[in-house]
Design an enzyme around this catalytic site. Structure first.
Site, PDB file in Angstrom:
ATOM      1  N   PRO A 123       0.851  -1.191   0.000  1.00  0.00           N
ATOM      2  CA  PRO A 123       0.000   0.000   0.000  1.00  0.00           C
ATOM      3  C   PRO A 123       0.887   1.241   0.000  1.00  0.00           C
ATOM      4  O   PRO A 123       2.071   1.154   0.331  1.00  0.00           O
ATOM      5  CB  PRO A 123      -0.754  -0.122   1.325  1.00  0.00           C
ATOM      6  CG  PRO A 123       0.121  -0.970   2.185  1.00  0.00           C
ATOM      7  CD  PRO A 123       0.842  -1.909   1.272  1.00  0.00           C
ATOM      8  N   ASP A 456       5.498  25.695   4.297  1.00  0.00           N
ATOM      9  CA  ASP A 456       4.937  26.418   5.438  1.00  0.00           C
ATOM     10  C   ASP A 456       5.520  25.905   6.752  1.00  0.00           C
ATOM     11  O   ASP A 456       5.812  26.663   7.659  1.00  0.00           O
ATOM     12  CB  ASP A 456       3.407  26.308   5.449  1.00  0.00           C
ATOM     13  CG  ASP A 456       2.906  24.867   5.429  1.00  0.00           C
ATOM     14  OD1 ASP A 456       3.663  23.977   4.997  1.00  0.00           O
ATOM     15  OD2 ASP A 456       1.758  24.621   5.835  1.00  0.00           O
ATOM     16  N   ARG A 460       3.887  18.868  10.571  1.00  0.00           N
ATOM     17  CA  ARG A 460       2.566  18.255  10.567  1.00  0.00           C
ATOM     18  C   ARG A 460       2.231  17.701   9.171  1.00  0.00           C
ATOM     19  O   ARG A 460       3.066  17.729   8.267  1.00  0.00           O
ATOM     20  CB  ARG A 460       1.516  19.258  11.029  1.00  0.00           C
ATOM     21  CG  ARG A 460       1.314  20.423  10.081  1.00  0.00           C
ATOM     22  CD  ARG A 460       0.265  21.392  10.629  1.00  0.00           C
ATOM     23  NE  ARG A 460       0.074  22.512   9.744  1.00  0.00           N
ATOM     24  CZ  ARG A 460      -0.012  23.768  10.154  1.00  0.00           C
ATOM     25  NH1 ARG A 460       0.085  24.074  11.440  1.00  0.00           N
ATOM     26  NH2 ARG A 460      -0.205  24.736   9.289  1.00  0.00           N
ATOM     27  N   ASP A 461       1.018  17.242   9.013  1.00  0.00           N
ATOM     28  CA  ASP A 461       0.594  16.633   7.752  1.00  0.00           C
ATOM     29  C   ASP A 461       0.306  17.729   6.722  1.00  0.00           C
ATOM     30  O   ASP A 461      -0.816  17.868   6.255  1.00  0.00           O
ATOM     31  CB  ASP A 461      -0.665  15.776   7.998  1.00  0.00           C
ATOM     32  CG  ASP A 461      -1.778  16.581   8.668  1.00  0.00           C
ATOM     33  OD1 ASP A 461      -1.493  17.689   9.179  1.00  0.00           O
ATOM     34  OD2 ASP A 461      -2.929  16.116   8.677  1.00  0.00           O
ATOM     35  N   GLU A 462       1.325  18.507   6.421  1.00  0.00           N
ATOM     36  CA  GLU A 462       1.130  19.599   5.486  1.00  0.00           C
ATOM     37  C   GLU A 462       2.409  19.785   4.665  1.00  0.00           C
ATOM     38  O   GLU A 462       2.538  19.232   3.612  1.00  0.00           O
ATOM     39  CB  GLU A 462       0.713  20.868   6.238  1.00  0.00           C
ATOM     40  CG  GLU A 462       0.198  21.941   5.293  1.00  0.00           C
ATOM     41  CD  GLU A 462      -0.809  22.874   5.940  1.00  0.00           C
ATOM     42  OE1 GLU A 462      -1.131  22.745   7.119  1.00  0.00           O
ATOM     43  OE2 GLU A 462      -1.289  23.774   5.219  1.00  0.00           O
ATOM     44  N   ASP A 469       3.336  32.298   2.096  1.00  0.00           N
ATOM     45  CA  ASP A 469       4.397  32.247   3.098  1.00  0.00           C
ATOM     46  C   ASP A 469       5.728  32.660   2.478  1.00  0.00           C
ATOM     47  O   ASP A 469       6.479  33.453   3.033  1.00  0.00           O
ATOM     48  CB  ASP A 469       4.507  30.825   3.693  1.00  0.00           C
ATOM     49  CG  ASP A 469       3.200  30.350   4.312  1.00  0.00           C
ATOM     50  OD1 ASP A 469       2.140  30.537   3.691  1.00  0.00           O
ATOM     51  OD2 ASP A 469       3.220  29.794   5.417  1.00  0.00           O
ATOM     52  N   TRP A 523      -1.018  35.558  -1.742  1.00  0.00           N
ATOM     53  CA  TRP A 523      -0.536  34.217  -2.049  1.00  0.00           C
ATOM     54  C   TRP A 523      -0.198  34.155  -3.545  1.00  0.00           C
ATOM     55  O   TRP A 523       0.967  33.953  -3.924  1.00  0.00           O
ATOM     56  CB  TRP A 523      -1.582  33.173  -1.641  1.00  0.00           C
ATOM     57  CG  TRP A 523      -1.446  32.760  -0.205  1.00  0.00           C
ATOM     58  CD1 TRP A 523      -1.003  31.549   0.247  1.00  0.00           C
ATOM     59  CD2 TRP A 523      -1.716  33.544   0.977  1.00  0.00           C
ATOM     60  NE1 TRP A 523      -0.984  31.538   1.629  1.00  0.00           N
ATOM     61  CE2 TRP A 523      -1.410  32.737   2.096  1.00  0.00           C
ATOM     62  CE3 TRP A 523      -2.170  34.837   1.206  1.00  0.00           C
ATOM     63  CZ2 TRP A 523      -1.562  33.191   3.413  1.00  0.00           C
ATOM     64  CZ3 TRP A 523      -2.319  35.284   2.522  1.00  0.00           C
ATOM     65  CH2 TRP A 523      -2.020  34.466   3.592  1.00  0.00           C
ATOM     66  N   GLU A 736       4.196  29.700  13.949  1.00  0.00           N
ATOM     67  CA  GLU A 736       3.128  30.018  13.005  1.00  0.00           C
ATOM     68  C   GLU A 736       2.229  31.130  13.549  1.00  0.00           C
ATOM     69  O   GLU A 736       1.843  32.042  12.828  1.00  0.00           O
ATOM     70  CB  GLU A 736       2.282  28.763  12.767  1.00  0.00           C
ATOM     71  CG  GLU A 736       1.079  28.992  11.874  1.00  0.00           C
ATOM     72  CD  GLU A 736       0.417  27.692  11.472  1.00  0.00           C
ATOM     73  OE1 GLU A 736       0.532  26.711  12.225  1.00  0.00           O
ATOM     74  OE2 GLU A 736      -0.198  27.659  10.389  1.00  0.00           O
ATOM     75  N   HIS A 757       7.478  28.027  11.346  1.00  0.00           N
ATOM     76  CA  HIS A 757       6.779  28.624  10.211  1.00  0.00           C
ATOM     77  C   HIS A 757       7.501  29.946   9.944  1.00  0.00           C
ATOM     78  O   HIS A 757       7.527  30.802  10.815  1.00  0.00           O
ATOM     79  CB  HIS A 757       5.352  28.952  10.659  1.00  0.00           C
ATOM     80  CG  HIS A 757       4.270  28.293   9.900  1.00  0.00           C
ATOM     81  ND1 HIS A 757       3.984  26.961  10.029  1.00  0.00           N
ATOM     82  CD2 HIS A 757       3.357  28.788   9.009  1.00  0.00           C
ATOM     83  CE1 HIS A 757       2.930  26.676   9.261  1.00  0.00           C
ATOM     84  NE2 HIS A 757       2.544  27.767   8.624  1.00  0.00           N
TER      85      HIS A 757
END
Ligand code: BGC
Length: 891
Positions: A123, A456, A460-462, A469, A523, A736, A757
């Site tokens: 997977p 950024d 984390r899951d980003e 930014d 942005w 952040e 951040h």
């Protein structure tokens, strides 16, 4: 004795000019000399094959066009230079430096994509797979190059040795448009007779999970694959090429799971000993599938790869509330651990990562859906074993070790800092240790958020390439690091995705998650402002030329959205994101009207595009965008500014935008707006009231209004929210949120709370330009603008920068009512020096440089290269005893 020395030339923005993609790489050199006011009068370039330019009368020394015939694929060429001063001085020849092209044409690629067979594929984020093949060399090798990339992440090996020192290769680009390959010199790894080449292949960004919430898997494809072409030149002139194809064999290896967010599991018992050496028995391995791939997508890198740049020993070993062992590395980083461990075979050690502690335990909530958990299952070696995960990184300062066999020796664990190996070029220091720590935190956040692309956050899951930014941070980034090469790759992705999606996506590479890519101010303006920043800081007009279509397309799109009245007041906006007044769960609820922010940005980008058009000789465009910029400015004033200079939104951000982006009309409006901004800042108790949009602008806006006391009150504020509040809370990176950690030490309840951040660290640019006083006066620092504005009781500040022309410095110190300013001006440049004003009261009494008075007016002094020391009277109002506190306001 005078000296004049010229550096070996560099090529484009490359740090490692092996495998470049430019057939005509531009050359730059720097001169060091103790001759003052040195200006280049002529240069001479020699290329390795005897080609020489002869003497060229020119002062250019940065990104000088390639003088010889264009290079073909795989061509290596030496270059050296010598220079003549306008004063008749002459250097010796520089050392030679070498550039070598990679594969420049799709037709150069003969490799297919060797994909592990379906029956081995797990997977997404499952096992990493091994690929190998053997080959025989019939004689001694003179030169060998490996051109390599992958769908997924790879680590390649030759005869048992890892090739190169890249981490997370090939990095993340917009794979549907551009996939970067690397060129390695592998001559020394080969041997006559049997050889073996292999690679470990993990899913990474290609097939693994990326993005917040559930994220996405299989974003670019369901099958990972290695694309490699090993080209060997024998000493006798013959050649041999080994490519990825169906003859490679494949098997599972020790990495049983690898995820960028969740971490890696390595079971050392499963390592097939000697698998990347010749003679290994791979009869039980399965053949790879040879899949077609589009060689037109393969591009050479323009910047350096991710590497391990530093290791940190634990600063402290802590015991958590449940008795757990926690290592504190003393610094929040992006990277991973390397452990040395000894224990029984089959025993598993678990490593968890977090940026902060809460109640003494790892605070894992800010990681959201990223487990950041690595596991190592021991082989059981009697003399211990060493391990570092290879296909993941984490954002962390603390690590919890579970299941450590025996006693932990803190020397057995180090944190390995990983990021794009950019060359550090700029620095800052001052008399205030908190300000210096803030600056160091900005640098660490840049390091933590340049893991192949500007992101950024690293934890984390980003970890996405959020455009806003970078847009606000780019000036600071470009001072701290030579990032032009790396950022031009990201800008190429941005431009490609802008064409694909019809707008600049809010993050690049784009990953479809919760919302479609919609145009948003500040942005999307990255398309215009990031190339402009690179031009301003490096003098590279080529960046503007390459990005021009993207820049104009963005402004054209916004012009259409704004319509006849030029007000961009419809559609989604992030606005002044993370205004400190926004509730933790609604970071977009800023006090400043989204339409005001969007229209201000539109005026700014239109102006920059007009200037770009003029530089590139597009006169019609220059006039058209210049007119547009004026119309948008007028629309801004009509809608948001009273005739006397008050703004419709009475916020720090609104005034910062209007003042800094020159949206007001006449001295009267500017003076009134400046005064109002200073009033607002004072009324807020010198606490910051801006989010992502206002933060990079407010200090300049206050300085432009001469409101130095307010400016330093804000800059040196320690109470929340402020830049120094996190420093007082022990921050080692930029957070952040202004209050990612609340004053009581608990983590902000917002679900989006990163401790790494860089956006709010954009203020570093102001520290460099105005506190220390080192700014570009002309693109690429061909002229320095030295205009420090001391204040806040600081007794000294200094910025240093390796400009494209050499080392520059501006630094001042003051004592007893006098200020001394030291300026180092690189050869072939000049500096315009403004001695500081003490603003609201008084002024410069006299200015002396090398015995020459400046007339006492505080007017600028222009100086040539060399070291200069100026002195003048200067009184800092902050030295005066504090005025009595105003009476407390009635409720
Ligand atoms: C990111 C930002 C980004 C923002 C968009 C967040 O999730 O971390 O820094 O710019 O979303 O507003």
């Amino acid at each position: 004795m005078t000296s004049l020395h010229v550096s070996a030339p560099s090529f484009e923005h490359h740090r490692d000019p092996l495998g470049v993609g430019e057939p005509e790489p531009r050359l730059s050199w720097t001169v060091t000399t103790d001759l003052r006011d040195w200006v280049q009068g002529a240069y001479e370039i020699e290329l390795g094959d005897g080609f020489t330019t002869g003497r060229v009368e020119s002062a250019e020394s940065v990104l000088v066009p390639w003088p010889g015939p264009a290079l073909g694929s795989r061509e290596r060429r030496g270059a050296r230079v010598r220079v003549h001063g306008a004063d008749g001085s002459a250097s010796e020849w520089s050392d030679w430096s070498y550039v070598e092209t990679g594969l420049l044409e799709p037709a150069d690629w003969r490799a297919s994509a060797a994909a592990p067979p379906l029956e081995l594929l797990g997977p997404p984020d499952g096992p990493a797979l091994l690929l190998r093949r053997e080959f025989t060399l019939r004689g001694p090798v003179e030169r060998a190059r490996l051109y390599v990339t992958a769908h997924g992440l790879y680590e390649a090996e030759l005869n048992g040795q890892v090739i190169g020192d890249d981490v997370l290769a090939p990095g993340w680009s917009s794979y549907g448009h551009r996939l970067r390959f690397r060129t390695h010199d592998v001559t020394a790894l080969l041997q006559e007779g049997p050889n073996a080449i292999g690679a470990t292949l993990a899913d990474g960004w290609y097939r693994g999970r990326v993005g917040f919430r559930e994220g996405r898997t299989g974003l670019y494809g369901d099958r990972t694959a290695l694309i490699a072409q090993l080209e060997i030149a024998y000493a006798d002139g013959g050649t041999e090429t080994v490519v990825t194809d169906g003859s490679w064999r494949c098997a599972p290896g020790p990495v049983t799971a690898a995820s960028l967010y969740d971490g890696e599991h390595h079971d050392a018992r499963l390592e097939p000993a000697g698998w990347s050496r010749p003679g290994f028995d791979d009869a039980a391995w399965l053949p790879a599938d040879a899949l077609p791939h589009d060689a037109a997508l393969l591009v050479a890198p323009t910047g350096p790869p991710v590497r391990r740049t530093e290791t940190l020993a634990p600063a402290e070993v802590l015991t958590g509330p449940s008795g757990e062992t926690i290592l504190d590395f003393g610094q929040n980083i992006a990277g991973r651990l390397r452990i040395r461990v000894q224990g029984p075979a089959g025993h598993t050690v678990t490593l968890r990562h977090a940026e902060v502690l809460e109640d003494g335990a790892l605070a894992l909530r800010p990681l959201r859906n990223a487990a950041a958990l690595d596991r190592y299952t021991l082989r059981g070696d009697a003399d211990g074993e060493e391990w570092e995960p290879r296909f993941t990184t984490h954002g962390f300062r603390y690590a919890q070790l579970d299941g450590w066999p025996g006693d932990l020796d803190p020397g057995d664990v180090v944190a390995v800092v990983c990021h794009t190996d950019l060359r550090p070029i700029g620095d800052f220091d001052s008399s205030d240790p908190l300000l210096d720590r803030l600056h160091a935190n900005v640098r660490w956040s840049m390091r933590g958020n340049y893991v192949d692309l500007p992101t950024d956050c690293p934890q984390r899951d980003e970890r996405l390439g959020w455009t806003g930014d970078l847009q606000v941070f780019a000036p600071a980034a470009a001072f701290l690091y030579d990032c032009a090469g790396a950022l031009s790759s990201w800008l190429a992705d941005l431009a490609a995705e802008q064409v694909e999606y019809g707008t600049v996506p809010p993050y690049v590479p784009w990953v479809p998650l919760m919302f479609p890519p919609e145009p948003t101010a500040a942005w999307g303006d990255a398309a215009v402002l990031v190339p402009w920043t690179l031009y301003e800081r490096t003098g590279d007009l080529g960046v503007l030329r390459t990005q021009y279509a993207s820049m104009t397309a963005w402004v054209d799109q916004v012009t259409g959205l704004a319509g006849e009245d030029h007000l961009w007041d419809e559609g989604f906006q992030f606005g002044d994101w993370l205004d400190p007044a926004a509730p933790p769960d609604d970071p977009g609820r800023a006090r400043t009207d989204h339409a005001l922010v969007a229209t201000a940005y539109h005026a700014w980008s239109a102006r920059v595009v007009a200037d770009t058009a003029a530089l590139l000789g597009h006169d019609g465009d220059a006039a058209r965008y210049g007119k547009l910029a004026e119309e948008v400015r007028a629309a801004f004033r009509r809608e948001f500014v009273t005739p006397s200079g008050r703004l419709a939104c009475d916020t720090q951000t609104a005034y910062a935008l209007a003042l800094r982006l020159d949206l007001l009309d006449g001295a009267g409006q500017r003076e009134r707006a400046g005064r109002r901004l200073a009033e607002l800042v004072a009324a807020d108790g010198h606490r910051i009231g801006t989010g992502f949009v206002g933060t990079p602008l407010i200090c300049d806006a206050l300085a432009s209004a001469g409101a130095y006391a307010g400016l330093y009150g804000l800059l040196l504020q320690r109470e929340c929210p402020s830049w120094l509040y996190p420093v007082t809370m022990g921050a080692t990176t930029i957070w952040e949120r202004w209050d990612s950690l609340l004053p009581d030490g608990s983590v902000n309840p917002g679900e989006m709370t990163s401790f790494n951040h860089y956006a709010l660290g954009a203020v570093a640019d102001f520290l460099h330009r105005t506190v220390a006083g080192l700014a570009p006066g002309a693109p690429g620092y061909r002229e320095l603008l030295v205009r420090p504005q001391p204040g806040g009781g600081l007794s000294r500040a200094r910025a240093t920068l390796d400009t494209p022309y050499g080392r520059a410095e501006a630094g001042w110190s003051r004592a007893d009512g006098r200020l001394e300013l030291r300026v180092v001006v690189p050869p072939n440049t000049t500096a315009t020096v403004h001695l500081p004003e003490d603003g609201e009261e008084g002024g410069v009494e006299d200015g002396v440089e090398d015995g020459v008075e400046d007339g006492g007016e505080g007017g600028p002094i222009v100086v040539g290269s060399g070291e200069h020391v100026f002195s003048c009277a200067f009184r800092d109002p902050a030295d005066d005893p504090a005025p009595p506190a105003p009476p407390a306001r009635l409720p």
